[in-house]
Design a protein around this motif. Structure first.
Motif, PDB file in Angstrom:
ATOM      1  N   UNK A   1     -13.588  -7.474  -6.993  1.00  0.00           N
ATOM      2  CA  UNK A   1     -12.202  -7.926  -6.133  1.00  0.00           C
ATOM      3  C   UNK A   1     -12.582  -7.316  -4.743  1.00  0.00           C
ATOM      4  N   UNK A   2     -12.024  -8.418  -3.870  1.00  0.00           N
ATOM      5  CA  UNK A   2     -12.512  -8.195  -2.590  1.00  0.00           C
ATOM      6  C   UNK A   2     -11.771  -7.120  -1.712  1.00  0.00           C
ATOM      7  N   UNK A   3     -12.090  -6.525  -0.872  1.00  0.00           N
ATOM      8  CA  UNK A   3     -11.500  -5.461  -0.226  1.00  0.00           C
ATOM      9  C   UNK A   3     -11.258  -3.927  -0.896  1.00  0.00           C
ATOM     10  N   UNK A   4     -10.513  -3.329  -0.468  1.00  0.00           N
ATOM     11  CA  UNK A   4      -9.803  -1.878  -0.714  1.00  0.00           C
ATOM     12  C   UNK A   4      -8.554  -1.602  -0.840  1.00  0.00           C
ATOM     13  N   UNK A   5      -7.791  -0.622  -1.455  1.00  0.00           N
ATOM     14  CA  UNK A   5      -6.351  -0.272  -1.242  1.00  0.00           C
ATOM     15  C   UNK A   5      -6.012  -0.001   0.179  1.00  0.00           C
ATOM     16  N   UNK A   6      -7.023   0.623   0.936  1.00  0.00           N
ATOM     17  CA  UNK A   6      -6.865   0.805   2.405  1.00  0.00           C
ATOM     18  C   UNK A   6      -6.331  -0.293   3.196  1.00  0.00           C
ATOM     19  N   UNK A   7      -6.815  -1.773   2.716  1.00  0.00           N
ATOM     20  CA  UNK A   7      -6.515  -3.035   3.460  1.00  0.00           C
ATOM     21  C   UNK A   7      -4.865  -3.477   3.291  1.00  0.00           C
ATOM     22  N   UNK A   8      -4.201  -2.567   2.286  1.00  0.00           N
ATOM     23  CA  UNK A   8      -2.873  -2.913   1.979  1.00  0.00           C
ATOM     24  C   UNK A   8      -2.069  -1.526   2.708  1.00  0.00           C
ATOM     25  N   UNK A   9      -2.654  -0.846   3.542  1.00  0.00           N
ATOM     26  CA  UNK A   9      -1.986   0.318   4.183  1.00  0.00           C
ATOM     27  C   UNK A   9      -0.718  -0.087   4.941  1.00  0.00           C
ATOM     28  N   UNK A  10      -1.047  -1.217   5.856  1.00  0.00           N
ATOM     29  CA  UNK A  10      -0.109  -1.722   6.815  1.00  0.00           C
ATOM     30  C   UNK A  10       1.006  -2.338   6.040  1.00  0.00           C
ATOM     31  N   UNK A  11       0.917  -2.683   4.583  1.00  0.00           N
ATOM     32  CA  UNK A  11       1.989  -3.330   4.069  1.00  0.00           C
ATOM     33  C   UNK A  11       2.910  -2.465   3.643  1.00  0.00           C
ATOM     34  N   UNK A  12       2.729  -1.239   3.545  1.00  0.00           N
ATOM     35  CA  UNK A  12       3.761  -0.228   3.205  1.00  0.00           C
ATOM     36  C   UNK A  12       4.895  -0.282   4.308  1.00  0.00           C
ATOM     37  N   UNK A  13       5.939  -0.499   3.929  1.00  0.00           N
ATOM     38  CA  UNK A  13       7.179  -0.560   4.938  1.00  0.00           C
ATOM     39  C   UNK A  13       8.384   0.026   4.231  1.00  0.00           C
ATOM     40  N   UNK A  14       9.117   0.719   5.036  1.00  0.00           N
ATOM     41  CA  UNK A  14      10.447   1.216   4.480  1.00  0.00           C
ATOM     42  C   UNK A  14      11.596   0.124   4.346  1.00  0.00           C
ATOM     43  N   UNK A  15      11.471  -0.857   5.092  1.00  0.00           N
ATOM     44  CA  UNK A  15      12.380  -2.091   4.853  1.00  0.00           C
ATOM     45  C   UNK A  15      12.084  -2.890   3.702  1.00  0.00           C
ATOM     46  N   UNK A  16      12.440  -2.438   2.677  1.00  0.00           N
ATOM     47  CA  UNK A  16      12.389  -3.105   1.306  1.00  0.00           C
ATOM     48  C   UNK A  16      13.835  -3.685   1.136  1.00  0.00           C
ATOM     49  N   UNK A  17      13.367  -5.038   0.738  1.00  0.00           N
ATOM     50  CA  UNK A  17      14.883  -5.827   0.301  1.00  0.00           C
ATOM     51  C   UNK A  17      14.985  -5.460  -1.346  1.00  0.00           C
ATOM     52  N   UNK A  18      16.095  -5.124  -1.629  1.00  0.00           N
ATOM     53  CA  UNK A  18      16.457  -4.620  -2.767  1.00  0.00           C
ATOM     54  C   UNK A  18      16.450  -6.084  -3.632  1.00  0.00           C
TER      55      UNK A  18
END
Length: 445
Positions: free
Chosen positions: A239-256
Motif C-alpha cells: 500500500x502506497x504512503x503512510x497514515x501521516x499522509x491523511x493527517x491533513x484530512x482530519x477536520x472538525x467540519x464533519x457533515x453528519x
C-alpha cells in the motif's frame, strides 16, 4: 480481468519509482514484482474482481429474468398436442333390445391450443411487484458495493497502521542497539557499571519482539486486503504512503449527513412498497377474471393402422372463461390479513433501523471529533518527546544522565508516535463507517 490490467501496470510502475521511499520488511524484495496500490486503485480492483460484487450482479440478472417470466403471462400461451387411443374394448350401446358397439379401434387427434388472460387484476398487480423486485436487487447490489468500499478502505488503513507501527518499533530497536553500543564503549573504559551494560542488553532484547510482531501484522493485513480485492493470494502487494499522509484530512467540519441515500433504508422503502402491492393483490383475489382460449384440432378414426386410409377432420373451438370467486373457506381473507400484518411489521422494522442508524451517525461524529483531539495532542507531543529523548542520550554520553532517563524518554516518544498513528487510523475507520451509513458511492456502473 480487463479492468485490472491497466491498474496493475500503473501500480507496478509507481511501485518502481517509490521503491527507495518504502520502509517495510518487504523493502529487500524486487519492487518490480510488487503491486503497489493506492486506495483508489484498491477500490477499483475490489469493485471489479471481488466475488461478493459479482454475486450481487448475478442476482440482478436472475431477478430480471424472473421479471420477464412474469410479463410472459400477458402473452398467449401456445402449445401443441397429439394423442393416440387404442380401444381394447369398445363401448356398447343398447337400444330397443338390441346392442351395438360404437367407435373405432384407433383414434388419433392432434392440434394447437392457445390461451391468454383478458382481465386478471392479480396478474397485473404482480407485474409491478416483479419490477420492484428487480429494483430491490439493484439496491442490494449497490449495498454490496458500499460494504466492499468500507471493508477495503478499513483493510487498506490497517496495512498502513501496521507499516507505520513497524517503522516506530524498528526505530526503537535501532535506538536501543545504538545505545547498547555506546554503553559497551563506555563500559570498556570503565565509565559505566556492568549493571548499565546488562540493562542496555535487556532493552535491545525487549525491543526485538515488537519488531517481529509488527512485521507479522503487516503480512496478515496484506493477506486480508488481498482476500477482499479478490486477487491471487500469491501476488505480492503493498500500500502506497503512510497514515501521516491523511493527517491533513482530519477536520472538525464533519457533515453528519442524512439517510436519504442509505442503502438499508432504501431497501426498506422498496420492501414496504412491495408489501403494499401484496395487500392489493390479496384484495384483487376477490375480483372476477376473464380468459380466452382457442383450440384447433384434427381427429381421425379407423379400424386399422394404415395412416393413408385415415380421414383427418379438423374442428376448432373458441372459449371465453369467466371465473368469479365466491367462497374459498376463508383463505382469501386470511391471506389479506397476513399481508397487512407483514406491512405493519416492515414499518416498525424501518422505524427501529432508522433510529439505530441515526444513533450510529452521532457516535461516529463524536468519535471522529475525539480522534482529532487525540491527533493534535499526540502531534504536539512528538517533537518534544523526540527532543527529550535526544537530550537524555546526550546527558548519558557525558555522564550526567542514566539509562532509566533514556528508557523513559524512549517510551514517551514511542507512545506519542503510536498515539498519533492510532488517532489517524481511528478517524479514517470512523469516516469509512460514516460514509457507509450515508450511502455515499460514486462508482455506479
Amino acid at each position: 480481468m480487463k479492468k485490472i490490467i491497466p491498474i496493475v501496470l500503473m501500480a507496478s510502475l509507481w511501485g518502481g519509482v517509490q521503491a527507495q521511499e518504502t520502509t517495510t520488511p518487504s523493502a529487500n524484495k524486487e519492487r518490480s514484482e510488487t503491486l503497489v496500490l493506492t486506495l483508489e486503485q484498491a477500490l477499483e480492483i475490489a469493485l471489479s474482481e471481488s466475488p461478493t460484487v459479482k454475486i450481487a450482479d448475478k442476482t440482478i440478472e436472475t431477478k430480471k429474468y424472473a421479471q420477464k417470466g412474469t410479463y410472459a403471462a400477458l402473452w398467449p400461451e401456445i402449445s401443441a398436442s397429439a394423442t393416440y387411443q387404442r380401444y381394447i374394448k369398445k363401448q356398447t350401446m343398447h337400444f330397443a333390445g338390441q346392442s351395438m358397439e360404437i367407435g373405432t379401434k384407433n383414434n388419433i387427434s392432434a392440434g394447437i391450443n392457445a390461451q391468454m388472460p383478458l382481465v386478471n387484476a392479480q396478474l397485473w398487480k404482480s407485474l409491478k411487484i416483479s419490477a420492484m423486485d428487480v429494483e430491490l436487487a439493484v439496491e442490494q447490489a449497490r449495498s454490496s458495493r458500499i460494504d466492499m468500499i468500507e471493508q477495503v478502505s478499513k483493510a487498506y488503513y490497517q496495512v498502513l497502521l501496521a507499516k507505520d507501527s513497524y517503522i516506530v518499533y524498528k526505530r526503537v530497536y535501532n535506538n536501543a542497539l545504538e545505545n547498547h553500543k555506546i554503553v559497551e564503549k563506555m563500559f570498556s573504559v570503565g565509565a559505566v557499571s556492568e549493571f548499565d551494560l546488562i540493562t542496555s542488553r535487556v532493552s535491545v532484547a525487549n525491543a526485538e519482539p515488537n519488531v517481529f510482531n509488527a512485521e507479522n501484522s503487516i503480512v496478515l493485513a496484506l493477506w486480508q486486503l488481498k482476500a477482499l480485492l479478490g486477487i491471487d493470494l500469491a501476488t505480492d502487494i503493498d500500500c502506497q504512503g503512510s497514515l501521516a499522509d491523511f493527517g491533513n484530512a482530519l477536520t472538525a467540519n464533519i457533515e453528519k449527513g442524512d439517510l436519504s441515500q442509505n442503502s438499508t433504508m432504501r431497501q426498506f422503502d422498496i420492501q414496504e412498497q412491495m408489501l403494499k402491492k401484496s395487500v392489493e393483490i390479496q384484495r384483487a383475489a376477490n375480483l372476477p377474471s376473464l380468459s380466452l382460449g382457442v383450440n384447433y384440432n384434427y381427429v381421425a378414426m379407423s379400424e386399422n393402422l394404415k395412416i393413408k386410409d385415415y380421414d383427418f377432420n379438423p374442428y376448432s373451438v373458441a372459449t371465453l372463461n369467466l371465473s368469479i370467486p365466491i367462497f374459498a373457506g376463508g383463505k382469501r381473507r386470511a391471506d389479506l390479513n397476513s399481508a397487512k400484518i407483514n406491512l405493519e411489521n416492515i414499518k416498525l422494522q424501518r422505524e427501529n433501523i432508522e433510529r439505530q442508524l441515526n444513533t450510529a451517525i452521532i457516535q461516529y461524529h463524536s468519535n471522529m471529533l475525539t480522534n482529532i483531539k487525540q491527533y493534535h495532542a499526540a502531534d504536539q507531543t512528538i517533537l518534544q518527546a523526540k527532543r527529550g529523548y535526544e537530550i537524555a542520550v546526550k546527558r548519558y554520553e557525558v555522564g550526567e544522565g542514566t539509562l532509566v532517563e533514556i528508557d523513559n524518554s524512549q517510551v514517551a516518544y514511542t507512545q506519542a508516535e503510536l498515539s498519533r498513528n492510532t488517532a489517524i487510523f481511528n478517524y479514517l475507520v470512523n469516516m469509512a463507517g460514516l460514509e457507509k451509513i450515508k450511502g455515499n458511492y460514486s462508482k455506479e456502473n
